[in-house]
Design an enzyme around this catalytic site. Structure first.
Site, short mmCIF file in Angstrom:
data_model
loop_
_atom_site.label_atom_id
_atom_site.label_comp_id
_atom_site.label_asym_id
_atom_site.label_seq_id
_atom_site.Cartn_x
_atom_site.Cartn_y
_atom_site.Cartn_z
N ALA A 171 0.81 -1.22 0.00
CA ALA A 171 0.00 0.00 0.00
C ALA A 171 0.84 1.26 0.00
O ALA A 171 0.46 2.28 -0.57
CB ALA A 171 -0.91 0.00 1.23
N CYS A 172 2.00 1.19 0.63
CA CYS A 172 2.82 2.38 0.92
C CYS A 172 3.67 2.81 -0.28
O CYS A 172 4.46 2.01 -0.80
CB CYS A 172 3.72 2.05 2.12
SG CYS A 172 5.03 3.23 2.41
N PRO A 173 3.56 4.07 -0.71
CA PRO A 173 4.34 4.52 -1.87
C PRO A 173 5.84 4.53 -1.61
O PRO A 173 6.64 4.31 -2.52
CB PRO A 173 3.83 5.95 -2.11
CG PRO A 173 3.27 6.38 -0.80
CD PRO A 173 2.71 5.14 -0.15
#
Length: 328
Positions: A50-52
């Site tokens: 999920a984390c960029p």
């Protein structure tokens, strides 16, 4: 209660309503002859799909062909009041449990490295199995480590030591572009979305879209294919992980809704497809984890946890032919 928005985890903005990102704590590198030398099977990467910021690191790991050199664990998309946690593939498809430390939560990794640790428990984390500690938890440095730190290892057939995402001839230009892209766009979406006063939001949403306008103009000038030096570099990687999340998440969830990439930024959209269609890139984009994380974890923003329908633009078509060249 476990979903209480009073939990410290959900309080990201300062008293003035502005979001300020914490500085990463573990800042070592991997180098020949140093404490952390490049070795196969010695290092393990912890990420969230999920984390960029974490997305950057798994992207470079895969593009460089380091999948068999550096292990991988992927946390569950749902951030609970206890932080990032691990699930099995059966519980949450796309998750990869911690086979190295057998941790249930990312915070356990931090406390194993430093029992006195008092910062936030973020991903990515690059772990050293030999020294039993965290090497680095700053994504911008981990992608540089992966870019060149393991080039001395001759691993066949997929390892790509010749691929250089931070060539010295372009370093100055990449650094200059990264600086404003980070401030206005990568972190700009968070400064907009986590603002808790109208003034903070109004200021940051303007800065964000000025940044996107600037990228669009930059691509138009000289008919650029890539952001820097007409070759695919870390500048493209660092912007890509934000832009691929923009329409499906940031536009709605973070109120970044003045424009969309799909309808208002044709050159950024073409560039986005070009990056997405490179070999090994689309496999790192897990839209289910991305959408469910933001809409279901940030309960101070979206208390119902309802996940909107739109997935953003179709990135598979049209095919951008010239996207194949740099990584074949």
């Amino acid at each position: 209660s476990s979903t209480s928005t009073s939990a410290k985890l959900y309080k990201w903005a300062s008293a003035d309503g502005e979001f300020r990102r914490q500085v990463s704590s573990f800042r070592d590198s991997v180098s020949e002859g140093g404490r952390f030398a490049p070795e196969k099977d010695r290092y393990h990467l912890y990420i969230s799909h999920a984390c960029p910021w974490a997305h950057r690191t798994v992207l470079v790991r895969n593009l460089k062909g380091l999948e068999d050199v550096i292990g991988l664990s992927v946390v569950d998309y749902l951030m609970t009041p206890d932080g990032w946690h691990f699930s099995t593939e059966e519980e949450t498809p796309g998750s990869i449990p911690d086979s190295v430390n057998n941790a249930k939560f990312i915070r356990e990794i931090y406390f194993k490295a430093n029992p006195e640790y008092s910062g936030r428990f973020t991903v990515p984390v690059l772990w050293d199995k030999k020294e039993q500690t965290i090497v680095n938890n700053e994504s911008s440095e981990i992608i540089r480590i992966f870019n060149s730190g393991f080039n001395s290892l001759l691993v066949v057939p997929f390892f790509r030591p010749e691929l250089d995402f931070y060539p010295s001839a372009l370093a100055k230009e990449i650094d200059a572009l990264n600086e404003w892209v980070y401030d206005q766009i990568n972190n700009g979406v968070y400064k907009t979305g986590f603002a808790t006063t109208q003034a903070a939001y109004d200021k940051n949403v303007e800065i964000l879209f000025q940044g996107l306008d600037k990228v669009e103009a930059h691509l138009v000038e000289g008919n650029r294919v890539w952001l820097v030096g007409n070759q695919f570099t870390e500048a493209d990687i660092r912007l890509f992980t934000t832009i691929v999340r923009f329409d499906p998440v940031y536009h709605t969830h973070f109120k970044c809704n003045k424009k969309t990439i799909s309808h208002d930024y044709p050159h950024i959209l073409k560039w986005l497809r070009r990056v997405y269609q490179l070999p090994k890139v689309r496999e790192t984009v897990n839209l289910e984890h991305i959408k469910k994380h933001y809409f279901m974890s940030h309960i101070q923003i979206n208390p119902t946890k309802v996940v909107p329908a739109w997935n953003g633009p179709n990135l598979d078509i049209p095919v951008i032919e010239e996207s194949i060249a740099p990584l074949n």
